[in-house]
Structures are given as structure tokens and as C-alpha cells.
Motif scaffolding. Structure first.
Motif, mmCIF file in Angstrom:
data_model
loop_
_atom_site.group_PDB
_atom_site.id
_atom_site.type_symbol
_atom_site.label_atom_id
_atom_site.label_comp_id
_atom_site.label_asym_id
_atom_site.label_seq_id
_atom_site.Cartn_x
_atom_site.Cartn_y
_atom_site.Cartn_z
ATOM 1 N N SER A 14 18.503 26.121 9.347
ATOM 2 C CA SER A 14 19.754 25.365 9.365
ATOM 3 C C SER A 14 20.924 26.193 9.904
ATOM 4 O O SER A 14 22.069 25.753 9.846
ATOM 5 N N SER A 15 20.661 27.366 10.453
ATOM 6 C CA SER A 15 21.728 28.284 10.870
ATOM 7 C C SER A 15 22.753 27.659 11.805
ATOM 8 O O SER A 15 23.959 27.741 11.572
ATOM 9 N N SER A 16 22.306 27.045 12.889
ATOM 10 C CA SER A 16 23.273 26.514 13.852
ATOM 11 C C SER A 16 24.021 25.313 13.289
ATOM 12 O O SER A 16 25.205 25.107 13.589
ATOM 13 N N LEU A 17 23.371 24.518 12.454
ATOM 14 C CA LEU A 17 24.056 23.386 11.833
ATOM 15 C C LEU A 17 25.071 23.887 10.802
ATOM 16 O O LEU A 17 26.168 23.334 10.684
ATOM 17 N N ALA A 18 24.724 24.951 10.079
ATOM 18 C CA ALA A 18 25.677 25.558 9.146
ATOM 19 C C ALA A 18 26.874 26.113 9.917
ATOM 20 O O ALA A 18 28.019 25.993 9.467
ATOM 21 N N ALA A 19 26.639 26.684 11.097
ATOM 22 C CA ALA A 19 27.736 27.199 11.920
ATOM 23 C C ALA A 19 28.663 26.065 12.361
ATOM 24 O O ALA A 19 29.894 26.200 12.340
ATOM 25 N N VAL A 20 28.090 24.925 12.747
ATOM 26 C CA VAL A 20 28.901 23.764 13.130
ATOM 27 C C VAL A 20 29.715 23.289 11.921
ATOM 28 O O VAL A 20 30.919 23.024 12.038
ATOM 29 N N HIS A 21 29.080 23.185 10.769
ATOM 30 C CA HIS A 21 29.773 22.751 9.544
ATOM 31 C C HIS A 21 30.940 23.684 9.228
ATOM 32 O O HIS A 21 32.065 23.228 8.965
ATOM 33 N N GLY A 29 26.931 27.160 17.544
ATOM 34 C CA GLY A 29 25.590 26.825 17.997
ATOM 35 C C GLY A 29 24.596 27.871 17.570
ATOM 36 O O GLY A 29 24.789 28.579 16.590
ATOM 37 N N GLY A 30 23.543 27.970 18.346
ATOM 38 C CA GLY A 30 22.499 28.926 18.015
ATOM 39 C C GLY A 30 21.504 29.057 19.156
ATOM 40 O O GLY A 30 21.544 28.305 20.127
ATOM 41 N N ALA A 31 20.623 30.004 18.992
ATOM 42 C CA ALA A 31 19.587 30.254 19.985
ATOM 43 C C ALA A 31 18.312 30.685 19.279
ATOM 44 O O ALA A 31 18.361 31.240 18.178
ATOM 45 N N ASN A 32 17.187 30.407 19.908
ATOM 46 C CA ASN A 32 15.909 30.850 19.365
ATOM 47 C C ASN A 32 15.059 31.388 20.498
ATOM 48 O O ASN A 32 14.860 30.716 21.512
ATOM 49 N N VAL A 33 14.598 32.597 20.324
ATOM 50 C CA VAL A 33 13.676 33.229 21.263
ATOM 51 C C VAL A 33 12.493 33.730 20.451
ATOM 52 O O VAL A 33 12.674 34.383 19.423
ATOM 53 N N GLU A 59 11.664 27.493 22.276
ATOM 54 C CA GLU A 59 12.776 28.399 22.537
ATOM 55 C C GLU A 59 13.898 27.625 23.205
ATOM 56 O O GLU A 59 13.659 26.679 23.954
ATOM 57 N N GLY A 60 15.110 28.039 22.932
ATOM 58 C CA GLY A 60 16.249 27.403 23.571
ATOM 59 C C GLY A 60 17.536 27.784 22.883
ATOM 60 O O GLY A 60 17.545 28.520 21.895
ATOM 61 N N ALA A 65 16.247 28.453 14.365
ATOM 62 C CA ALA A 65 17.652 28.706 14.043
ATOM 63 C C ALA A 65 18.608 27.849 14.869
ATOM 64 O O ALA A 65 19.747 27.604 14.453
ATOM 65 N N ALA A 66 18.190 27.354 16.012
ATOM 66 C CA ALA A 66 19.034 26.501 16.865
ATOM 67 C C ALA A 66 18.704 25.011 16.688
ATOM 68 O O ALA A 66 19.237 24.171 17.398
ATOM 69 N N ALA A 67 17.830 24.676 15.738
ATOM 70 C CA ALA A 67 17.388 23.287 15.565
ATOM 71 C C ALA A 67 18.529 22.346 15.212
ATOM 72 O O ALA A 67 18.590 21.227 15.711
ATOM 73 N N GLY A 68 19.432 22.772 14.361
ATOM 74 C CA GLY A 68 20.519 21.900 13.916
ATOM 75 C C GLY A 68 21.439 21.488 15.048
ATOM 76 O O GLY A 68 21.774 20.318 15.192
ATOM 77 N N VAL A 69 21.860 22.449 15.868
ATOM 78 C CA VAL A 69 22.770 22.105 16.966
ATOM 79 C C VAL A 69 22.045 21.265 18.009
ATOM 80 O O VAL A 69 22.654 20.408 18.644
#
Length: 190
Positions: free
Chosen positions: A6-13, A30-34, A70-71, A182-186
Motif C-alpha cells: 500500500s506504499s504508493s497509495l499511502a503516499a497519495v493519502h 507515487g511509487g515504483a517497483n523493480v 514492474e513499473g 509498492a506501486a500498486a496503489g497509485v
């Protein structure tokens, strides 16, 4: 912000909260995942939570796991009045948000129905929307049998608590692009 998937969604919140109280005037969230190593994939494989056919099937009876991908995704957030004044292109308006914790559950892949329901109710209250007006909900929707059932049940309960009897579409971007972790939420926001 590191809250696992939920990292990127928490960042948006958190960025929205800071905008709404006037701490900031603009945010990039946002977020990124590699996927750099095999360790996580091996653990997920051993736990039988990766889709053996490489397809995420959210809400389907044949749902058998998620697909790692990834994205990156990022959104530019401003107060609506300032975006309008600056003649920015506006693609969506976030009217409210909520964040909570699942608390004690039997594991990572078994979220709490009660916590999920409470989070939705809090988000709708924050946004000052009538759940009867909701036509679509973008879910976390990993395509795992247990996780999907919990999420669908929590959503159903939250809607029913508000007297919603009409159908509401549920979906998950993961069926198209996989699980960005980690980027799933955004990805879901976008």
C-alpha cells in the motif's frame, strides 16, 4: 513511505492530507517497483500465491494467484481551486481518503474484513459522498482466492450498511498490468 503493497497509495493519502490542511501547495506522489532478485518470487511461489498461468483473475472463480510486475506511477496533486486557476489539465478529483491497519490477521494474504469495511466507510465519509452514488470501485484485487473473497465481502458489507442495493462494478488494474507491489496503489488511482 513504506507500507508494503500500500506504499504508493499511502503516499497519495498523506500528500492529500498535507494539501487539505495547507502544509503544502503541490505534491508528487507515487511509487515504483523493480524486481531485482528472485528471493521474493521464490517465497511467493512456495506460498502458492503466484498465478501458475501468469494471469491475474480478480473476482473470478478460477482466481489462483497474482502476477508480479514492474513499473512506476506518479500523480501531481494540487488543490482543485489552484489547479483551475493555473489552467492545469485536471484528470480526476480526490475528494477524500482514509487509511487504516488490518490489525491482527492470520497472515499477509488474509486481510481483515472488518478493517477493510471500516476503511471504506471512513473514505466515503471523508469524501462526503453517498455510497448510493458509487458506480465503480477500483479494488486492490490481487486475484488470490482468499484476498479477493475478503475484499469483495468487505465492500459488499460497507455498501449494504449504507442501504445500497443496486449493483456496483468492482475491478482491478492488476488484471491488465499485474501487481506492481509498492506501486500498486497509485496504479489503481491512475
Amino acid at each position: 513511505v513504506d507500507t508494503a503493497w500500500s506504499s504508493s497509495l499511502a503516499a497519495v493519502h498523506l500528500a492529500c492530507q498535507a494539501l487539505w490542511v495547507g502544509e503544502i501547495d503541490m505534491a508528487l506522489a507515487g511509487g515504483a517497483n523493480v524486481i531485482l532478485g528472485l528471493e521474493s518470487s521464490e517465497l511467493f511461489t512456495q506460498a502458492n500465491i503466484l498465478s501458475p498461468d501468469g494471469r491475474c483473475k480478480f473476482g473470478d472463480a478460477s482466481a489462483d494467484g497474482f502476477v508480479r510486475s514492474e513499473g512506476a506511477g506518479i500523480v501531481v496533486l494540487k488543490r482543485l481551486s489552484e489547479a483551475v486557476a493555473d489552467k492545469d489539465p485536471i484528470y480526476a478529483v480526490i475528494r477524500g481518503s482514509a487509511m487504516n491497519n488490518d490489525g491482527r490477521t492470520t497472515g499477509l494474504m488474509t486481510p481483515s474484513i472488518e478493517a477493510q469495511e471500516q476503511m471504506m466507510l471512513a473514505a466515503w465519509k471523508s469524501a462526503e459522498i453517498d455510497p448510493k452514488d458509487i458506480l465503480y470501485i477500483e479494488t486492490h484485487g490481487t486475484g488470490t482466492g482468499i484476498g479477493d473473497r475478503v475484499e469483495i465481502r468487505a465492500t459488499t458489507r460497507a455498501l449494504e450498511k449504507n442501504g445500497v442495493s443496486e449493483p456496483c462494478w468492482l475491478g482491478s488494474v492488476k488484471t491488465n498490468i499485474g501487481h506492481l507491489e509498492a506501486a500498486a496503489g497509485v496504479a489503481g488511482v491512475i
